[in-house]
Design a protein around this motif. Structure first.
Motif, PDB file in Angstrom:
ATOM      1  N   LEU A 164      37.110  40.016  47.533  1.00 40.15           N
ATOM      2  CA  LEU A 164      38.529  39.304  46.916  1.00 40.15           C
ATOM      3  C   LEU A 164      38.249  37.755  47.333  1.00 40.15           C
ATOM      4  N   VAL A 165      39.014  36.964  46.252  1.00 47.14           N
ATOM      5  CA  VAL A 165      39.163  35.664  46.623  1.00 47.14           C
ATOM      6  C   VAL A 165      40.700  35.019  46.610  1.00 47.14           C
ATOM      7  N   ALA A 166      41.196  34.577  47.619  1.00 45.98           N
ATOM      8  CA  ALA A 166      42.531  33.955  47.699  1.00 45.98           C
ATOM      9  C   ALA A 166      42.584  32.449  47.365  1.00 45.98           C
ATOM     10  N   LEU A 167      43.250  32.160  46.420  1.00 48.61           N
ATOM     11  CA  LEU A 167      43.527  30.612  46.239  1.00 48.61           C
ATOM     12  C   LEU A 167      44.895  30.317  45.861  1.00 48.61           C
ATOM     13  N   SER A 168      44.868  28.999  46.162  1.00 47.61           N
ATOM     14  CA  SER A 168      46.145  28.171  46.023  1.00 47.61           C
ATOM     15  C   SER A 168      46.098  27.592  44.445  1.00 47.61           C
ATOM     16  N   GLN A 169      47.194  27.725  43.875  1.00 50.26           N
ATOM     17  CA  GLN A 169      47.242  27.071  42.551  1.00 50.26           C
ATOM     18  C   GLN A 169      47.404  25.458  42.822  1.00 50.26           C
ATOM     19  N   VAL A 170      48.423  25.308  43.642  1.00 51.36           N
ATOM     20  CA  VAL A 170      48.639  23.779  43.841  1.00 51.36           C
ATOM     21  C   VAL A 170      48.687  23.710  45.346  1.00 51.36           C
ATOM     22  N   SER A 171      47.960  22.938  46.188  1.00 52.11           N
ATOM     23  CA  SER A 171      48.014  22.746  47.487  1.00 52.11           C
ATOM     24  C   SER A 171      49.515  22.079  47.877  1.00 52.11           C
ATOM     25  N   ASN A 172      50.219  23.130  48.786  1.00 55.75           N
ATOM     26  CA  ASN A 172      51.473  22.573  49.274  1.00 55.75           C
ATOM     27  C   ASN A 172      51.440  21.202  50.175  1.00 55.75           C
ATOM     28  N   ALA A 173      50.122  20.882  50.793  1.00 54.48           N
ATOM     29  CA  ALA A 173      50.440  19.851  51.802  1.00 54.48           C
ATOM     30  C   ALA A 173      49.766  18.445  50.825  1.00 54.48           C
ATOM     31  N   LEU A 174      48.736  18.772  49.819  1.00 51.27           N
ATOM     32  CA  LEU A 174      48.090  17.507  49.121  1.00 51.27           C
ATOM     33  C   LEU A 174      48.625  17.360  47.756  1.00 51.27           C
ATOM     34  N   GLY A 175      49.300  18.445  47.167  1.00 54.58           N
ATOM     35  CA  GLY A 175      49.483  18.407  45.690  1.00 54.58           C
ATOM     36  C   GLY A 175      48.247  18.448  44.749  1.00 54.58           C
ATOM     37  N   THR A 194      41.217  38.755  42.829  1.00 55.88           N
ATOM     38  CA  THR A 194      41.783  37.544  43.028  1.00 55.88           C
ATOM     39  C   THR A 194      43.227  37.692  43.170  1.00 55.88           C
ATOM     40  N   LEU A 195      43.679  36.593  44.472  1.00 60.11           N
ATOM     41  CA  LEU A 195      45.085  36.533  44.591  1.00 60.11           C
ATOM     42  C   LEU A 195      45.346  35.130  44.561  1.00 60.11           C
ATOM     43  N   VAL A 196      46.554  34.653  44.005  1.00 57.01           N
ATOM     44  CA  VAL A 196      46.777  33.364  43.759  1.00 57.01           C
ATOM     45  C   VAL A 196      48.221  33.134  44.310  1.00 57.01           C
ATOM     46  N   ASP A 197      48.234  32.088  45.263  1.00 63.77           N
ATOM     47  CA  ASP A 197      49.650  31.595  45.827  1.00 63.77           C
ATOM     48  C   ASP A 197      50.217  30.732  44.946  1.00 63.77           C
ATOM     49  N   GLY A 198      51.196  31.045  44.083  1.00 61.55           N
ATOM     50  CA  GLY A 198      51.791  29.979  43.222  1.00 61.55           C
ATOM     51  C   GLY A 198      53.099  29.406  43.580  1.00 61.55           C
ATOM     52  N   ALA A 199      53.256  29.418  44.963  1.00 65.83           N
ATOM     53  CA  ALA A 199      54.749  28.811  45.251  1.00 65.83           C
ATOM     54  C   ALA A 199      54.763  27.444  44.905  1.00 65.83           C
ATOM     55  N   GLN A 200      53.713  26.547  44.914  1.00 65.79           N
ATOM     56  CA  GLN A 200      54.046  25.154  44.432  1.00 65.79           C
ATOM     57  C   GLN A 200      53.902  24.979  43.145  1.00 65.79           C
ATOM     58  N   ALA A 201      53.573  26.023  42.134  1.00 67.82           N
ATOM     59  CA  ALA A 201      53.186  25.612  40.982  1.00 67.82           C
ATOM     60  C   ALA A 201      54.530  26.002  39.942  1.00 67.82           C
ATOM     61  N   VAL A 202      55.069  27.297  40.303  1.00 63.80           N
ATOM     62  CA  VAL A 202      56.040  27.652  39.155  1.00 63.80           C
ATOM     63  C   VAL A 202      56.911  26.914  38.921  1.00 63.80           C
ATOM     64  N   ALA A 203      57.622  26.094  39.875  1.00 66.11           N
ATOM     65  CA  ALA A 203      58.607  24.936  39.344  1.00 66.11           C
ATOM     66  C   ALA A 203      58.342  23.827  38.764  1.00 66.11           C
TER      67      ALA A 203
END
Length: 403
Positions: A164-175, A194-203
């Motif tokens: 499994l690969v866990a990724l951020s779509q957009v870094s919450n700290a750096l952008g 693959t799992l993607v953290d999209g919390a900082q992307a969808v908006a």
């Protein structure tokens, strides 16, 4: 685009903090909410407050329809293949924990999980817990000199056949932004989920699951102009169906006896207990709000404003910027001289400016930066040039006071 009319839909922004207008630059932590969201939640509580799925009376029927309509809206919003792929959670953190717990039976000692080095703790700690339970290894994907994900290091790690690969779509700290489509394609070619953290992307941008090519995608309502306490896990149907439920009881069952229990089908199978009904309805209003905007124009507006913020901030002597690339989204990370980031945040707050200070739930990333924390100014679709100018003037006043 009539930006001032859009901004006027956010009542929290129309207030004074002492002698200063509120300058809200903490959207990456939580976004402000438009009237459309506030009114949708109030209407639910005033007119058809009832539990969903479980009763034959009219209020429950209305509540159930309103709740399930949001699931259908998310199919369109995310480009999902079917409504059963949409799982309501209480936020990104719960969504990722749901996947990590659900996959435990599919991992064995020696298996490998790769995690983005800029990941939020919510996309690291659940995998560490899985590793403790199964003997799986968790390795970070390094960052390059520009503090972007190191593609060469990523490919070398993929050669070890991670599960499994866990990724951020957009870094919450750096952008900083990851090319999720390309990264997921490479991972898939090596047999990895693959799992993607999209919390900082969808908006900030439209997302389409078919185009991204990931297996799981998680985000929170309160980052995208919706309420707190609600989030979404999207996953490929066959993979979701194979997850061991994190929570059991209530609506997620099919049959129960004292001898055994049979779980129900998706999506109920992964939605135990009374859901956050009003919050889901508020999320639906936020989706409708976003979909009625000119998102391309808003993306251009945010990008121009972020670049302006980066330039103006960089011009202040003593400012240290971290990974301030022109293609970043939503956030600028910085420190001033040797001053503690919390002190800067307090001085800015005294001038009506709200920023976030600390490790931003990314302590391993702070270690790579060589700092214990930093300040972060973050933008939303309602942010304007006056916000940036007020922030810059406040930061200059801080610099004059401290130098």
């Amino acid at each position: 685009m009539d930006h001032e009319s859009l901004r006027a839909q956010f009542p929290a922004l129309q207030q004074q903090l002492g002698d200063y207008p509120l300058c809200y630059l903490d959207t990456a932590a939580t976004s402000q909410k438009p009237l459309q969201v506030l009114e949708a939640m109030e209407s639910f509580y005033r007119t058809h407050n009832a539990n969903v799925h479980r009763a034959a009376h009219a209020l429950s029927s209305k509540a159930t329809s309103a709740y399930e309509d949001v699931r259908d809206a998310l199919v369109n919003f995310l480009g999902a293949a079917r409504r059963e792929e949409i799982i309501f959670t209480h936020g990104t953190t719960e969504a990722i924990n749901l996947v990590a717990h659900g996959l435990r039976g599919q991992f064995n000692a020696g298996d490998l999980i790769l995690v983005d080095s800029a990941a939020h703790h919510a996309n690291l700690v659940p995998w560490q817990q899985l590793a403790k339970a199964t003997g799986t290894r968790v390795l970070p994907i390094g960052l390059d000199a520009e503090l972007r994900l190191d593609r060469t290091a990523f490919r070398a790690l993929l050669a070890q056949k991670p599960k499994l690969v866990a990724l951020s779509q957009v870094s919450n700290a750096l952008g900083t932004v990851n090319d999720i489509q390309a990264l997921c394609a490479e991972a898939r070619a090596h047999g990895a989920m693959t799992l993607v953290d999209g919390a900082q992307a969808v908006a900030h941008m439209p997302v389409n699951m078919a185009e991204l090519g990931c297996d799981f995608y998680a985000f929170s309502g309160h980052k995208m102009y919706g309420p707190t306490g609600v989030g979404v896990l999207w996953g490929r149907y066959d993979l979701l169906a194979g997850l061991e439920p994190l929570l059991t009881g209530g609506e997620m069952i099919k049959t129960v006896s004292f001898e055994q229990t049979e779980f129900g089908e998706l999506p109920n199978r992964l939605e135990a207990g009374t859901p956050p009904i009003a919050e889901v309805i508020g999320l639906g209003a936020a989706i409708e709000f976003l979909q009625t905007q000119d998102r391309e124009a808003l993306m251009q507006h945010e990008a121009g404003l972020l670049n302006y913020l980066q330039r103006e901030l960089a011009a202040i002597p003593g400012i240290h910027l971290y990974a301030a690339h022109p293609d970043n989204i939503g956030a600028v990370a910085f420190n001033f001289g040797d001053e503690h980031h919390q002190d800067i945040g307090i001085l800015l707050d005294q001038q009506g400016v709200a920023v976030r200070c600390g490790h931003h739930c990314a302590m391993p990333l702070m270690g790579l930066l060589g700092v214990r924390g930093c300040c972060r100014a973050s933008l939303g679709i309602y942010s304007n040039k006056a916000d940036v100018d007020q922030f810059i003037q406040a930061m200059k006043a801080c610099a004059d006071m401290l130098q």
